[in-house]
Motif scaffolding. Sequence first.
Motif: not given
Length: 357
Positions: A250-253, A309-312, A333-335, A342-343
Amino acid sequence: MAIPVKLLGGSRLVLLSFILGLLLEARAGKIRYSVPEETDEGFFVGNIAKDLGLQPQELDERRVRIVSRGRTQLFALNARSGGLVTVGRIDREELCAQSARCLVSFNILVEDKMKLFPVEVEIIDINDNTPQFQLEELEFKMNEITTPGTRIPLPFGQDLDVGMNSLQSYQLSSNPYFFLDVQQGANGSQHPEMVLQRPLDREEEAVHHLLLTASDGGNPVRSGTLRICIQVVDANDNPPVFTQEQYHVSVPENVPLGTRLLIVKAADPHEGVNGEVTYYFHNIDHKVAQIFQLDSYTGEISNKEPLDFEEYKMYPMEIQAQDGAGLMARAKVVVKVLDINDNAPELIITSVTTAVP
């Protein structure tokens, strides 16, 4: 919403309730049109004046205009002809990706009567995209002791069109060693697999050159090809083994470009060339391939494009490990992308002008 208004010459407050449903009377049925994609600017979509029960000159007189929530205006009113026309070329794939139907909805406001008329325009797909493979050529090695009946998953083609204009079939060039078997996915997708039908003999034929063709159902048919090169090698009895069947991260956008997200690792007990493992993406979407980078020697996965995040919210992918003798292993692999704030909230206001006694 109740809005307090202070009257001139006094302090008395009067609450005026403006309810949109009472002011704007919309017709019960939608006005529906259809237009093929990729038409030129000014293409006639439909006679909007006639469907509104107006004469063309009344469009200006009655202040008729389009009310749309979209950021890009796709259609315009032609006051001279009374028609609804395109503003520019419409790309269905850019607008609706691979949705079965592509609908654009907006309202026509007749301002002097305070009436809204809903309009729906369907964008019709044309066969303007050719099936494509992510790779131009696929090279791999097969051990000569590989048993007949062994299945080799092949990269699938992608066609941005929909319906019959999308990818419909695969064909493998004729050869005595392999035949093609296409598996149907749960969602109707096709997954080509190559099946070994007779034993390989390195001394008889060390390299096999094949061609996989993906065709759509358009008229005329469009097709794309993938060259396949198979090198037959001597026996190797131990394939690579991944440390995990599935890798999750898991990674921040807002993670910086070039950040190492995770490392996949496959071990091979052999020495020399047979123990050298290289890593490749296998059957991943074009968009995923554009965003992520895989180091073929270290197994390190990093991002070469920004994450959104808003796109994928999640990126699934499959990694293939292959040793020097051609034996392979695969891991998923799942990211997962974590949302950050940010919006800013977006307020959409449609204004009209009318007199209130």
